[in-house]
Design a protein around this motif. Sequence first.
Motif, PDB file in Angstrom:
ATOM      1  N   GLY A  43      48.032  43.195  49.762  1.00 16.42           N
ATOM      2  CA  GLY A  43      47.225  41.675  49.089  1.00 16.42           C
ATOM      3  C   GLY A  43      45.148  42.674  48.864  1.00 16.42           C
ATOM      4  N   ILE A  44      44.808  41.452  48.168  1.00 15.06           N
ATOM      5  CA  ILE A  44      43.643  40.979  48.555  1.00 15.06           C
ATOM      6  C   ILE A  44      42.277  40.243  48.876  1.00 15.06           C
ATOM      7  CG2 ILE A  44      40.920  41.566  46.798  1.00 15.06           C
ATOM      8  CD1 ILE A  44      43.629  44.054  46.539  1.00 15.06           C
ATOM      9  N   ALA A  45      42.437  40.541  49.812  1.00 15.41           N
ATOM     10  CA  ALA A  45      41.920  39.545  50.865  1.00 15.41           C
ATOM     11  C   ALA A  45      40.200  39.318  50.314  1.00 15.41           C
ATOM     12  CB  ALA A  45      42.019  38.987  52.274  1.00 15.41           C
ATOM     13  N   ALA A  46      39.126  38.050  50.179  1.00 12.15           N
ATOM     14  CA  ALA A  46      37.827  37.368  50.320  1.00 12.15           C
ATOM     15  C   ALA A  46      37.465  36.371  51.083  1.00 12.15           C
ATOM     16  CB  ALA A  46      37.255  38.079  48.431  1.00 12.15           C
ATOM     17  N   SER A  47      36.436  36.762  51.363  1.00  9.01           N
ATOM     18  CA  SER A  47      35.378  35.345  52.335  1.00  9.01           C
ATOM     19  C   SER A  47      35.101  34.444  50.803  1.00  9.01           C
ATOM     20  CB  SER A  47      34.216  35.855  52.629  1.00  9.01           C
ATOM     21  OG  SER A  47      33.927  36.415  53.816  1.00  9.01           O
ATOM     22  N   ALA A  48      35.839  33.992  51.238  1.00 11.58           N
ATOM     23  CA  ALA A  48      35.817  32.610  50.364  1.00 11.58           C
ATOM     24  C   ALA A  48      34.516  31.411  50.438  1.00 11.58           C
ATOM     25  CB  ALA A  48      37.198  31.840  49.442  1.00 11.58           C
ATOM     26  N   THR A  99      34.852  36.350  43.513  1.00 10.25           N
ATOM     27  CA  THR A  99      35.653  36.597  41.695  1.00 10.25           C
ATOM     28  C   THR A  99      35.777  37.958  41.643  1.00 10.25           C
ATOM     29  OG1 THR A  99      33.558  35.075  40.590  1.00 10.25           O
ATOM     30  CG2 THR A  99      34.496  36.463  39.478  1.00 10.25           C
ATOM     31  N   THR A 100      35.057  39.397  41.941  1.00 11.56           N
ATOM     32  CA  THR A 100      35.833  40.637  42.711  1.00 11.56           C
ATOM     33  C   THR A 100      36.580  40.837  42.989  1.00 11.56           C
ATOM     34  OG1 THR A 100      33.279  41.376  42.893  1.00 11.56           O
ATOM     35  CG2 THR A 100      35.130  43.148  43.117  1.00 11.56           C
ATOM     36  N   VAL A 151      40.691  41.685  41.035  1.00  8.42           N
ATOM     37  CA  VAL A 151      41.702  43.026  41.459  1.00  8.42           C
ATOM     38  C   VAL A 151      42.843  42.728  41.310  1.00  8.42           C
ATOM     39  CG1 VAL A 151      41.900  44.612  43.277  1.00  8.42           C
ATOM     40  CG2 VAL A 151      39.725  44.152  42.654  1.00  8.42           C
ATOM     41  N   ALA A 152      43.143  41.396  42.043  1.00 11.05           N
ATOM     42  CA  ALA A 152      44.984  40.647  42.667  1.00 11.05           C
ATOM     43  C   ALA A 152      45.083  40.131  41.082  1.00 11.05           C
ATOM     44  CB  ALA A 152      44.284  39.196  43.279  1.00 11.05           C
ATOM     45  N   LEU A 153      44.760  39.791  39.938  1.00 10.05           N
ATOM     46  CA  LEU A 153      45.337  39.761  38.947  1.00 10.05           C
ATOM     47  C   LEU A 153      45.514  40.686  38.188  1.00 10.05           C
ATOM     48  CD1 LEU A 153      45.369  37.709  36.158  1.00 10.05           C
ATOM     49  CD2 LEU A 153      43.382  37.662  35.263  1.00 10.05           C
ATOM     50  N   THR A 154      44.332  41.718  37.898  1.00  9.79           N
ATOM     51  CA  THR A 154      44.690  42.676  37.787  1.00  9.79           C
ATOM     52  C   THR A 154      46.378  43.828  38.142  1.00  9.79           C
ATOM     53  OG1 THR A 154      42.024  43.461  37.067  1.00  9.79           O
ATOM     54  CG2 THR A 154      43.788  45.250  36.732  1.00  9.79           C
ATOM     55  N   HIS A 155      46.292  43.835  39.364  1.00  7.43           N
ATOM     56  CA  HIS A 155      47.093  44.823  39.960  1.00  7.43           C
ATOM     57  C   HIS A 155      48.568  43.527  40.418  1.00  7.43           C
ATOM     58  CE1 HIS A 155      44.696  48.462  40.309  1.00  7.43           C
ATOM     59  NE2 HIS A 155      43.282  47.164  39.896  1.00  7.43           N
TER      60      HIS A 155
END
Length: 354
Positions: free
Chosen positions: A79-84, A97-98, A102-106
């Motif tokens: 999974g890809i986590a980011a501060s929102a 957005t980054t 990454v989540a969409l591409t992979h």
Amino acid sequence: MDILGIETTCDETAAAVVRRTEDGRGKILSNIVLSQVSEHAEFGGVVPEIAARAHVEALDHIIAKAMAEAHASFAALDGIAASAGPGLIGGVLVGLTTAKAVALTHDKPLIAVNHLEGHALTARLTDATPFPYCLFLASGGHTQILGVCGVGDYVRLGGTVDDAIGEAFDKTAKLLGLGYPGGPLVEKEAAHGDPKRFALPRPMTGRRDANFSLSGLKTALRLEAEKIAPLADADVADLCASFQQAVVDVVIDRLRAGLRLFGERVGAPTALVCAGGVAANQAIRKVLHRVASEAGTTLVAPPPALCTDNGAMIAWAGAERLALGLSDPLDVAARARWPLDQVTKAPVEKVVAK
Ligand code: KG4
Ligand code: ZN
């Protein structure tokens, strides 16, 4: 599971890869933090537009470095986590957005993490602290006392009604011409100053609630400084020592009130946990130990590098959420404001199963 975590809410561009094992233990595989301090120093505080641009320039490299150091591949991540949020919206947008890209591409799940939840859950990564515990979060942007009862399950016990504690240290340093960030500089000066020379107020002490107010203290300090200007080196040290002592006294009183409220609303805490840059202050840390033991509990203080903003805390919070089946759609919004009691909670059956 292995999670990439991205943090861009303030003036640190950070990425990390963290592993969560089946038994709920955490391991940091990499944790890269690029501080923008030098870019903001001349302004005596963080300039949002400069921060957002610096995140854009640095983030791809920081992620690549975190992935390389962890010997991780995007394909193998869970999974890809980011501060929102909450935070400076320009920076939050860059990180989130980054992460979405990454989540969409992979084709990986995206976890939009509340930055404060990252701080709140760090003690479980470093010390496997069981719920429920009492969190004292004190940084440049936040001052809160929270009951941490479960992933997504927080009780706000107190908070500042004006400035954050770190902000008060930063403003004091700026006023005295010490530089930025102010906390460590004020602490250094305080070490050889007289904490009793100036009678500064202890705002909010003695109240039943667990709230803070720091702006009056800052104003009182300014008035004292103006009275004796121009300031000699010894005056600066005495002002810093008196200011720090006032903050220490406020922290003792407010945390006692916070722990009392914790007892009433939650029960017995497994620990008092500190987080945020202010927890690096030795005088404050010392009284945290005292307050914890008075309340019949112990202090859990994650290492300073994990108390201040970093990617590992975001990756870990993402892992804890994903383990409970919580992830977010790709159109999830970045939020400048996002109180911790508004984060989504895991369904009860999932919490019980874990
Ligand atoms: O958690 P942090 O790195 O960043 C955020 O604000 O999110 O905290 C930075 C804040 C700054 O306001 C800084 O002055 C304060 O923490 N700080 C300290 C000390 N070290 C950092 N305050 C008091 N004493 C310190 N030793
Ligand atoms: Zn923070």
